[in-house]
Design an enzyme around this catalytic site. Structure first.
Site, PDB file in Angstrom:
ATOM      1  N   LYS A 212      -0.358  -4.318   9.998  1.00 25.58           N
ATOM      2  CA  LYS A 212       0.919  -3.669  10.311  1.00 25.58           C
ATOM      3  C   LYS A 212       1.054  -3.342  11.790  1.00 25.58           C
ATOM      4  CE  LYS A 212       2.122  -2.226   5.681  1.00 25.58           C
ATOM      5  NZ  LYS A 212       2.220  -1.173   4.673  1.00 25.58           N
ATOM      6  N   ARG A 248      -5.030  -2.389   0.228  1.00 26.23           N
ATOM      7  CA  ARG A 248      -4.195  -3.580   0.008  1.00 26.23           C
ATOM      8  C   ARG A 248      -4.232  -4.406   1.291  1.00 26.23           C
ATOM      9  NH1 ARG A 248       0.962  -5.158   1.101  1.00 26.23           N
ATOM     10  NH2 ARG A 248       2.056  -6.376  -0.477  1.00 26.23           N
TER      11      ARG A 248
END
Ligand code: PMM
Length: 269
Positions: A212, A248
């Site tokens: 991210k 994740r």
């Protein structure tokens, strides 16, 4: 699944436009092959998504989403893989559960679709409730916090109350701080540094930091999602050491190795 260590959830986006792997596994056969590869790399769970939630993404048609997800879930479940489905829609979740999905991963924590909580209650599956304030197209307008940790915790606690009120078994609820969702880069670090505040709500916690943008914000050099793998591994180590239930990630092999190192370190303490 091995409860003595942090689980690794592998990301499988069957979408044309996810921020990191969009367009790579859009073809159903390629997606199934990628799911098997994630399992072979050590994924405990494969998370199948048919709708991108990248910043600014528009909603995808329900039938398109279901058409992407359902055949992949069926094939992976047939192979004995534990599958979660990343969806905000009860209709997609229902089709996925029917195809054998064991976990519904709802980035909206039940806010996007009022039919989600009753469905999950009825089906009795595990349910990831992520912190979320608005659809991806609008979420940047909701990224202000006085105290991000307590606000995320309180908003998730409200979701838990609503879910349990709708009949969802509290033990089935997994909480996720929603890194990068309605959060400026700097808001993600306090959440990672104070995971115990979320864990204090008494549920399993999972973390999705993989590749991210906020990771790139602290790197001396950021060349986009793929250049953030080492930073992702660092977060995996920190989250696993904090005792989260699962991470994740896109690179399952790296996360699996990190988790085993953390386990050895913890066992030696
Ligand atoms: N992040 C994305 C999608 N789904 N689900 C959970 N539970 N937590 C997350 O942080 C999360 C998620 C966005 O990343 P992607 O485009 O790589 O799937």
């Amino acid at each position: 699944m091995d409860p003595s260590r942090c689980l690794v959830m592998g990301v499988l986006n069957v979408t044309p436009d996810s921020f990191s792997d969009g367009g790579r596994w859009e073809d159903i056969d390629l997606a199934i092959a990628k799911g098997l590869e994630l399992r072979d790399d050590g994924a405990d769970i494969v998370d199948v998504g048919g709708e991108s939630t990248r910043p600014g993404a528009e909603r995808v048609d329900a039938n398109i989403e279901m058409g992407r997800v359902r055949p992949v879930v069926m094939a992976l479940v047939h192979e004995g893989i534990t599958v979660s489905v990343d969806t905000m829609r009860a209709s997609t979740a229902a089709a996925a559960i029917d195809a054998g999905a064991a976990i519904i991963n709802d980035v909206s924590g039940g806010l996007a679709d009022p039919a989600m909580a009753p469905l999950v209650a009825e089906a009795g599956v595990d349910y990831v409730a992520m912190h979320w304030r608005a659809p991806s197209g609008d979420m940047d307008a909701f990224d202000r916090y006085q105290d991000v940790v307590s606000e995320v915790r309180d908003e998730l606690e409200e979701r838990v109350e609503a879910l349990v009120g709708a009949g969802v078994d509290a033990d089935r609820i997994i909480l996720d701080p929603g890194l990068g969702f309605a959060k400026v880069a700097d808001s993600n670090w306090p959440l990672l540094a104070h995971l115990e505040c979320l864990q204090g709500l008494g549920h399993r916690v999972m973390v999705g930091a993989s590749r991210k943008r906020f990771l790139g914000s602290v790197l001396p050099r950021d060349d986009g999602p793929l250049s953030r793998e080492n930073a992702t591994s660092a977060v995996t180590a920190l989250a696993a050491a904090h005792g989260v239930w699962a991470v994740r990630v896109h690179d399952v092999r790296a996360a699996r190795d990190v988790v085993h190192v953390v386990n050895a370190w913890q066992a030696a303490r």
